[in-house]
Motif scaffolding. Structure first.
Motif, PDB file in Angstrom:
ATOM      1  N   SER A 239      -4.854  -3.002   0.494  1.00  0.00           N
ATOM      2  CA  SER A 239      -4.073  -4.022  -0.197  1.00  0.00           C
ATOM      3  C   SER A 239      -2.609  -3.628  -0.077  1.00  0.00           C
ATOM      4  CB  SER A 239      -4.503  -4.126  -1.666  1.00  0.00           C
ATOM      5  OG  SER A 239      -3.963  -5.279  -2.271  1.00  0.00           O
ATOM      6  N   ALA A 240      -1.823  -4.443   0.595  1.00  0.00           N
ATOM      7  CA  ALA A 240      -0.468  -4.057   0.994  1.00  0.00           C
ATOM      8  C   ALA A 240       0.406  -3.707  -0.211  1.00  0.00           C
ATOM      9  CB  ALA A 240       0.183  -5.192   1.785  1.00  0.00           C
ATOM     10  N   PHE A 241       1.156  -2.627  -0.042  1.00  0.00           N
ATOM     11  CA  PHE A 241       2.130  -2.164  -1.027  1.00  0.00           C
ATOM     12  C   PHE A 241       1.478  -1.709  -2.331  1.00  0.00           C
ATOM     13  CE2 PHE A 241       3.966  -5.896   1.287  1.00  0.00           C
ATOM     14  CZ  PHE A 241       4.697  -5.165   2.218  1.00  0.00           C
ATOM     15  N   ARG A 242       0.173  -1.480  -2.315  1.00  0.00           N
ATOM     16  CA  ARG A 242      -0.546  -0.990  -3.498  1.00  0.00           C
ATOM     17  C   ARG A 242      -1.274   0.299  -3.139  1.00  0.00           C
ATOM     18  NH1 ARG A 242      -2.300  -4.964  -7.589  1.00  0.00           N
ATOM     19  NH2 ARG A 242      -1.452  -7.034  -7.132  1.00  0.00           N
ATOM     20  N   SER A 243      -1.310   1.230  -4.073  1.00  0.00           N
ATOM     21  CA  SER A 243      -2.031   2.473  -3.842  1.00  0.00           C
ATOM     22  C   SER A 243      -3.496   2.364  -4.260  1.00  0.00           C
ATOM     23  CB  SER A 243      -1.381   3.633  -4.607  1.00  0.00           C
ATOM     24  OG  SER A 243      -1.383   3.361  -5.997  1.00  0.00           O
ATOM     25  N   ASP A 244      -3.856   1.235  -4.853  1.00  0.00           N
ATOM     26  CA  ASP A 244      -5.252   0.995  -5.203  1.00  0.00           C
ATOM     27  C   ASP A 244      -5.537  -0.489  -5.044  1.00  0.00           C
ATOM     28  OD1 ASP A 244      -4.958  -0.570  -7.755  1.00  0.00           O
ATOM     29  OD2 ASP A 244      -4.003   1.286  -8.432  1.00  0.00           O
ATOM     30  N   PHE A 245      -6.800  -0.839  -5.203  1.00  0.00           N
ATOM     31  CA  PHE A 245      -7.181  -2.249  -5.125  1.00  0.00           C
ATOM     32  C   PHE A 245      -8.062  -2.603  -6.320  1.00  0.00           C
ATOM     33  CE2 PHE A 245      -9.773   0.507  -2.568  1.00  0.00           C
ATOM     34  CZ  PHE A 245     -11.083   0.158  -2.829  1.00  0.00           C
ATOM     35  N   ASP A 246      -7.679  -2.054  -7.472  1.00  0.00           N
ATOM     36  CA  ASP A 246      -8.476  -2.260  -8.690  1.00  0.00           C
ATOM     37  C   ASP A 246      -8.621  -3.738  -9.030  1.00  0.00           C
ATOM     38  OD1 ASP A 246      -8.730   0.447  -8.860  1.00  0.00           O
ATOM     39  OD2 ASP A 246      -7.262   0.716 -10.479  1.00  0.00           O
ATOM     40  N   TYR A 247      -7.552  -4.513  -8.794  1.00  0.00           N
ATOM     41  CA  TYR A 247      -7.621  -5.931  -9.154  1.00  0.00           C
ATOM     42  C   TYR A 247      -8.771  -6.631  -8.442  1.00  0.00           C
ATOM     43  CZ  TYR A 247      -5.760  -7.332  -4.599  1.00  0.00           C
ATOM     44  OH  TYR A 247      -5.619  -7.546  -3.258  1.00  0.00           O
TER      45      TYR A 247
ATOM     46  N   ARG B  15      -0.641  -7.842   8.324  1.00  0.00           N
ATOM     47  CA  ARG B  15       0.309  -6.975   9.025  1.00  0.00           C
ATOM     48  C   ARG B  15       0.107  -5.503   8.656  1.00  0.00           C
ATOM     49  NH1 ARG B  15       2.903  -7.848  13.550  1.00  0.00           N
ATOM     50  NH2 ARG B  15       3.740  -9.844  12.797  1.00  0.00           N
ATOM     51  N   HIS B  16      -0.369  -5.224   7.450  1.00  0.00           N
ATOM     52  CA  HIS B  16      -0.484  -3.851   6.970  1.00  0.00           C
ATOM     53  C   HIS B  16      -1.940  -3.395   6.869  1.00  0.00           C
ATOM     54  CE1 HIS B  16       3.786  -4.259   6.003  1.00  0.00           C
ATOM     55  NE2 HIS B  16       3.470  -5.437   5.469  1.00  0.00           N
ATOM     56  N   ASP B  17      -2.822  -4.034   7.626  1.00  0.00           N
ATOM     57  CA  ASP B  17      -4.250  -3.723   7.566  1.00  0.00           C
ATOM     58  C   ASP B  17      -4.556  -2.459   8.362  1.00  0.00           C
ATOM     59  OD1 ASP B  17      -6.999  -3.639   7.481  1.00  0.00           O
ATOM     60  OD2 ASP B  17      -7.300  -5.719   8.121  1.00  0.00           O
ATOM     61  N   TRP B  18      -4.912  -1.394   7.643  1.00  0.00           N
ATOM     62  CA  TRP B  18      -5.360  -0.167   8.289  1.00  0.00           C
ATOM     63  C   TRP B  18      -6.799   0.144   7.912  1.00  0.00           C
ATOM     64  CZ3 TRP B  18      -2.589   1.655  12.173  1.00  0.00           C
ATOM     65  CH2 TRP B  18      -1.252   1.279  12.247  1.00  0.00           C
ATOM     66  N   THR B  19      -7.492  -0.853   7.329  1.00  0.00           N
ATOM     67  CA  THR B  19      -8.932  -0.731   7.090  1.00  0.00           C
ATOM     68  C   THR B  19      -9.678  -1.206   8.330  1.00  0.00           C
ATOM     69  OG1 THR B  19      -8.624  -1.033   4.709  1.00  0.00           O
ATOM     70  CG2 THR B  19     -10.837  -1.442   5.592  1.00  0.00           C
ATOM     71  N   THR B  20      -9.285  -2.366   8.835  1.00  0.00           N
ATOM     72  CA  THR B  20      -9.676  -2.781  10.184  1.00  0.00           C
ATOM     73  C   THR B  20      -8.356  -2.996  10.939  1.00  0.00           C
ATOM     74  OG1 THR B  20      -9.830  -5.094   9.463  1.00  0.00           O
ATOM     75  CG2 THR B  20     -11.863  -3.820   9.525  1.00  0.00           C
TER      76      THR B  20
ATOM     77  N   ALA C 260      -2.657  -6.776   3.714  1.00  0.00           N
ATOM     78  CA  ALA C 260      -3.370  -5.778   4.492  1.00  0.00           C
ATOM     79  C   ALA C 260      -4.735  -6.365   4.850  1.00  0.00           C
ATOM     80  CB  ALA C 260      -3.479  -4.467   3.722  1.00  0.00           C
ATOM     81  N   HIS C 261      -5.787  -5.863   4.224  1.00  0.00           N
ATOM     82  CA  HIS C 261      -7.154  -6.257   4.596  1.00  0.00           C
ATOM     83  C   HIS C 261      -7.669  -7.451   3.804  1.00  0.00           C
ATOM     84  CE1 HIS C 261     -10.953  -5.493   6.552  1.00  0.00           C
ATOM     85  NE2 HIS C 261     -11.595  -5.323   5.420  1.00  0.00           N
ATOM     86  N   LEU C 262      -6.965  -7.834   2.749  1.00  0.00           N
ATOM     87  CA  LEU C 262      -7.480  -8.845   1.818  1.00  0.00           C
ATOM     88  C   LEU C 262      -6.534 -10.039   1.750  1.00  0.00           C
ATOM     89  CD1 LEU C 262      -8.488  -6.374  -1.042  1.00  0.00           C
ATOM     90  CD2 LEU C 262     -10.020  -7.383   0.657  1.00  0.00           C
TER      91      LEU C 262
END
Length: 336
Positions: free
Chosen positions: A216-224, A279-284, A310-312
């Motif tokens: 999730s771009a610009f976030r250190s987690d994806f808790d939401y 643009r910031h997807d490093w999961t795929t 990112a990925h979402l």
């Protein structure tokens, strides 16, 4: 407000009360396994769009209320919990076939069921992450069933993805002088290397790639994203617990197929191909997809970059996601 009252508010918000709408759920037998299907849309004359979820075994429906409601004004959206996923996980046994071919055949059977139920000849398929392996394989094998294929977080080369993701994590950790991250990543040795790609090794790599915004771009987690499932109007607490059951049972059996998937030479398609890339997807990671889509031949193809995702990207930029579907995907359905 507790989770139950929150669910009730969201359920009422997502309700589609007009007479021309459709809001159905059913367990449908696909490949001998009962799988949960949801069909929602403002009008039954709208084109059908199937969401082929990722994971593996991470159904899209629980968090769909964040982004999908507006899409339902333009498409009849079908979500299904793949075999061993979500509400379909209760049917899993040790003998359940979890091969990629079986997942693809399930999707073909689902389309046949929708053709009978909704009176449509073709559907669109939107694959996300793991679901893109199923979706792109279907697009290659059965283009006659589709008005378009849309890949979101497309997987093209599992091996290249691991190399790219690790490189991003190490570059980010080094730039940040994050000693903990550097030590954990270095402990993996040559990555992915010749050692077995265990869940533990992958989790360590993903942990730091995602910490630096790769999921999730610009976030250190994806808790939401995970927490949004708790407010889902479509799942009870018991249903949500089944997600974990499915992931535990599925991951060791499906992960090898995900990691060894190689679609780089699958470049000839007889169906419109769309790619939605964060643009910031490093999961795929997107570099393998860029190289692949440049070589693809199809009746038409389009790439949409989500610069703040990112990925979402359906969660991160839902407005742009909707506009892109309506402007780029829907015309193919109308023309089909």
């Amino acid at each position: 407000m507790n989770d139950e009252s929150g669910r009730a508010v969201i359920a009422d918000l997502c309700r589609i009360p007009n007479p021309e709408s459709i809001d159905r759920t059913a367990f449908v037998e696909l490949g001998g396994v009962e799988q949960f299907v949801s069909i929602r849309g403002r009008s039954t004359v709208n084109p059908v769009l199937i969401v082929c979820h990722g994971g593996p075994a991470l159904p899209s429906l629980p968090s769909s209320w964040i982004w999908q409601r507006a899409v339902e004004d333009y498409f009849t959206v079908v979500n299904y919990d793949q075999r061993a996923s979500g509400k379909s996980a209760a049917a899993i046994t040790d003998e359940t076939d979890l091969s990629v071919d079986r997942y693809v055949d399930d999707l073909i059977e689902l389309i046949a069921w929708l053709q009978d139920e909704l009176g449509v000849s073709k559907v669109g398929v939107l694959g996300h992450s793991w679901g893109t392996i199923i979706g792109v394989t279907l697009a290659e094998r059965r283009p006659d069933l589709l008005w378009a294929y849309i890949g979101v977080g497309q997987v093209i080369s599992g091996a290249e993805n691991e190399i790219e993701s690790y490189g991003f994590a190490m570059r980010s950790a080094t730039s940040d002088e994050n000693r903990e991250a550097i030590a954990e990543l270095q402990a993996l040795g040559e990555y992915p290397g010749s050692e077995p790609l265990t869940t533990e090794r992958i989790v360590t790599c993903r942990k730091w790639a995602q910490y630096y915004g790769g999921l999730s771009a610009f976030r250190s987690d994806f808790d939401y994203f995970m927490d949004s499932q708790e407010l889902s109007p479509y799942y009870t607490s018991d249903d949500l617990r089944l997600i974990g059951v499915g992931q535990v049972a599925t991951m060791p059996r499906v992960l090898p197929a995900l990691l060894t998937f190689d679609g780089r030479e699958r470049i000839g398609f007889d169906v419109p191909m769309l790619q939605f890339l964060g643009r910031h997807d490093w999961t795929t990671p997107t570099a393998p997809v860029e190289r692949w889509i440049a070589r693809v031949t199809a009746p038409s193809k389009a790439v949409v970059w989500f610069e703040n995702s990112a990925h979402l990207c359906m969660h991160e930029e839902p407005g742009k996601f909707l506009v892109s579907l309506v402007n780029l995907a829907r015309p193919h359905a109308v023309a089909a």
